[in-house]
Design a protein around this motif. Structure first.
Motif, PDB file in Angstrom:
ATOM      1  N   GLU A 157      32.368  31.173  40.440  1.00 19.87           N
ATOM      2  CA  GLU A 157      32.663  32.136  39.377  1.00 19.87           C
ATOM      3  C   GLU A 157      32.705  33.557  39.922  1.00 19.87           C
ATOM      4  O   GLU A 157      33.552  34.373  39.533  1.00 19.87           O
ATOM      5  N   ILE A 158      31.795  33.875  40.841  1.00 20.49           N
ATOM      6  CA  ILE A 158      31.768  35.227  41.417  1.00 20.49           C
ATOM      7  C   ILE A 158      32.946  35.426  42.354  1.00 20.49           C
ATOM      8  O   ILE A 158      33.613  36.479  42.330  1.00 20.49           O
ATOM      9  N   SER A 159      33.235  34.431  43.189  1.00 16.21           N
ATOM     10  CA  SER A 159      34.330  34.597  44.158  1.00 16.21           C
ATOM     11  C   SER A 159      35.685  34.739  43.484  1.00 16.21           C
ATOM     12  O   SER A 159      36.619  35.317  44.053  1.00 16.21           O
ATOM     13  N   ASP A 160      35.820  34.213  42.266  1.00 18.62           N
ATOM     14  CA  ASP A 160      37.078  34.339  41.524  1.00 18.62           C
ATOM     15  C   ASP A 160      37.327  35.779  41.047  1.00 18.62           C
ATOM     16  O   ASP A 160      38.460  36.131  40.677  1.00 18.62           O
ATOM     17  N   LYS A 161      36.268  36.579  41.062  1.00 15.68           N
ATOM     18  CA  LYS A 161      36.400  37.980  40.647  1.00 15.68           C
ATOM     19  C   LYS A 161      36.721  38.828  41.874  1.00 15.68           C
ATOM     20  O   LYS A 161      35.842  39.115  42.705  1.00 15.68           O
ATOM     21  N   VAL A 162      37.972  39.201  42.020  1.00 21.48           N
ATOM     22  CA  VAL A 162      38.395  39.969  43.189  1.00 21.48           C
ATOM     23  C   VAL A 162      37.650  41.305  43.244  1.00 21.48           C
ATOM     24  O   VAL A 162      37.504  42.000  42.239  1.00 21.48           O
ATOM     25  N   ASN A 207      34.420  41.696  43.824  1.00 24.74           N
ATOM     26  CA  ASN A 207      33.081  41.633  43.235  1.00 24.74           C
ATOM     27  C   ASN A 207      32.077  42.373  44.111  1.00 24.74           C
ATOM     28  O   ASN A 207      32.260  42.516  45.333  1.00 24.74           O
TER      29      ASN A 207
END
Length: 497
Positions: free
Chosen positions: A77-82, A84
């Motif tokens: 979920e965190i890695s999907d947020k460019v 972050n």
């Protein structure tokens, strides 16, 4: 010289940035898990159509894989947020035979290249005492070769504590099972302290184990220092079998030993917690060597707890030892229980190598309970139920060992099954009581232990003069009943004693 030898000799040198990379990745992982817990995004639901739901015990049994999958999902979920704030750019799940569960790739400040961390996540139940005790992490050979090939290899352990409970779903009366992550700890395996990292030789090339997955002390080490540490543990953990192999065939008269019972006790530099098949193989290995070194006239006494003693009995029989007694050691102090009967005994299995064995009954007789013409008034056979008090923690003879055995108990065994000048072996010397008493009784002795502190403890005890035993059988102080006082029988009995 072949390439394998060269590989073993290569000294790994990690980059100067390794501590910054390891610390940066650990800090980012802590932040991600903390964010999930603080935001309440730390529950896993098992939805059923059952009004009573699943028993909590069963939920606990399946919680491990769910909690570990939860962690993978939080990272994704965190890695999907460019862009972050944690710098996590990619997440890959580990393959079936990988040593880790996932690979996390970060872009850290002040580090030019991307940093990859191999993460092994471990779920532990907060309400189960043995949960997280000495789990296998990865094979000795694998982790060693990883650091030899790449000194900047990062292998992290992520410990996730969880609790389980049930909760009624809204409106439908159905009960859901819930697993909730409550605490976390992440650390670099290379920085785990020597006292917290153990080597388990039971599987293949052996497994690295951590004494308690959630609670470790850290020591900064280079890759070279880490490899030297695990090499030393490999050598020491193989020490017992290797040392037994050095003893000549049929060279020992008596083996008397108190091996670890596989109950999770803390023995200073190791915790005796193995999988059942691992413990069984470990026991078979040392028993096989013990039989080889034991003389045909020799005996073996093995202390054991209730969980494993039935299997130990069968193993001794399968090795063609001769059964000669099942001794119950009864003591008056011990752990209390509020539901069930408090345990007040330990068992000792007594086997011989053949039907022609040493047994000195006259050396271990106790006063007869009654005077009878037919009784041997030199004393009675002490039987197979023995009462000796524990060496209590307040006893001045108590040493810093969790399972110290009474000297008088060892005296009975050694006196009965060996003679002066005989060799007594204790493969698990522990507090040293076997060797201390053997020395007192003019026997020769050999003792092994994986913990060097216990070896020093035993040596110090042996050097001290033994004037009085730290316990006794209360029957030894009794006077036979029904004595006739007019014919000198009392004097005769005590003179014979």
């Amino acid at each position: 010289m072949n390439k394998d030898v060269l590989k073993r000799r290569k000294l790994p040198k990690e980059s100067a940035l390794y501590p910054k990379m390891s610390d940066g990745v650990c800090s980012a992982i802590r932040g991600i898990i903390k964010e999930a817990i603080d935001s309440g995004n730390n529950k896993i639901f098992i939805r059923t159509n059952l009004k009573r739901g699943l028993p909590l015990e069963n939920i606990n049994k399946v919680a491990g894989p769910f909690v570990e999958a939860w962690a993978l999902e939080k990272f994704e979920e965190i890695s999907d947020k460019v862009g972050n704030k944690y710098g996590l750019v990619n997440v890959e799940a580990g393959k079936r035979l990988d040593a880790f569960d996932m690979v996390l790739q970060f872009k850290l400040k002040d580090v030019e290249d991307y940093v990859s961390a191999n993460v092994d996540s471990k779920a532990t139940a907060e309400d189960i005492l043995t949960s997280g005790k000495s789990p296998n992490i990865t094979s000795f050979a694998r982790i060693r070769n990883e650091y030899l090939d790449d000194p900047d290899y990062i292998f992290l352990v992520l410990s996730l504590k969880h609790k389980v409970f049930s909760e009624k779903a809204d409106g439908n009366g159905i009960t859901n099972g819930i697993m909730q992550v409550t605490a976390y700890h992440v650390y670099d395996i290379k920085y785990v302290s020597a006292k917290d990292l153990n080597y388990n030789q039971a599987l293949g090339t052996g497994q690295m184990q951590i004494r308690d997955i959630h609670y470790v002390d850290e020591e900064r080490k280079t890759a070279e220092q880490f490899i030297k540490m695990i090499d030393d543990k490999y050598i020491r953990s193989n020490g017992l079998i290797e040392e037994l192999k050095k003893l000549p065939d049929r060279s020992v008269d008596l083996i008397c030993t108190d091996p670890p019972y596989n109950l999770g006790k803390d023995y200073g530099n190791n915790i005796d917690w193995k999988q059942w098949h691992e413990y069984e193989q470990f026991t078979l290995d040392w028993l096989t060597e013990s039989k080889r070194v034991l003389k045909n006239t020799g005996s073996i006494y093995v202390f054991m707890g209730v969980k494993f003693i039935p299997r130990l009995f069968l193993m001794l029989q399968e090795l063609d030892f001769h059964f000669n007694g099942w001794i119950t050691w009864h003591y008056t102090q011990g752990m209390g229980r509020t539901k069930g009967f408090s345990p007040r005994h330990e068992d000792i299995l007594y086997f011989t190598k053949s039907g022609d064995y040493t047994f000195n009954l006259d050396d271990v007789r106790i006063p007869q309970k009654y005077f009878r013409e037919r009784n041997n008034m030199k004393g009675a056979n002490p039987g197979d139920v023995w009462e000796f008090s524990h060496v209590h923690y307040s006893n001045p003879e108590r040493v810093d060992h969790p399972t110290q055995k009474p000297e008088a108990l060892m005296k009975r065994i050694i006196s009965a099954s060996s003679n002066k000048g005989d060799i007594v072996l204790d493969p698990f010397v522990g507090s040293g009581t076997t060797c201390v008493v053997a020395n007192f009784l003019d026997r020769k002795w050999i003792g092994f232990d994986i913990n060097p502190e216990y070896i020093k403890m035993s040596e110090n005890r042996i050097k001290k003069e033994l004037n009085m035993l730290d316990s006794f059988d209360p029957r030894e102080a009794r006077t036979p009943k029904d004595l006739k006082k007019d014919n000198g029988q009392v004097k005769l009995i005590f003179r014979l004693k």
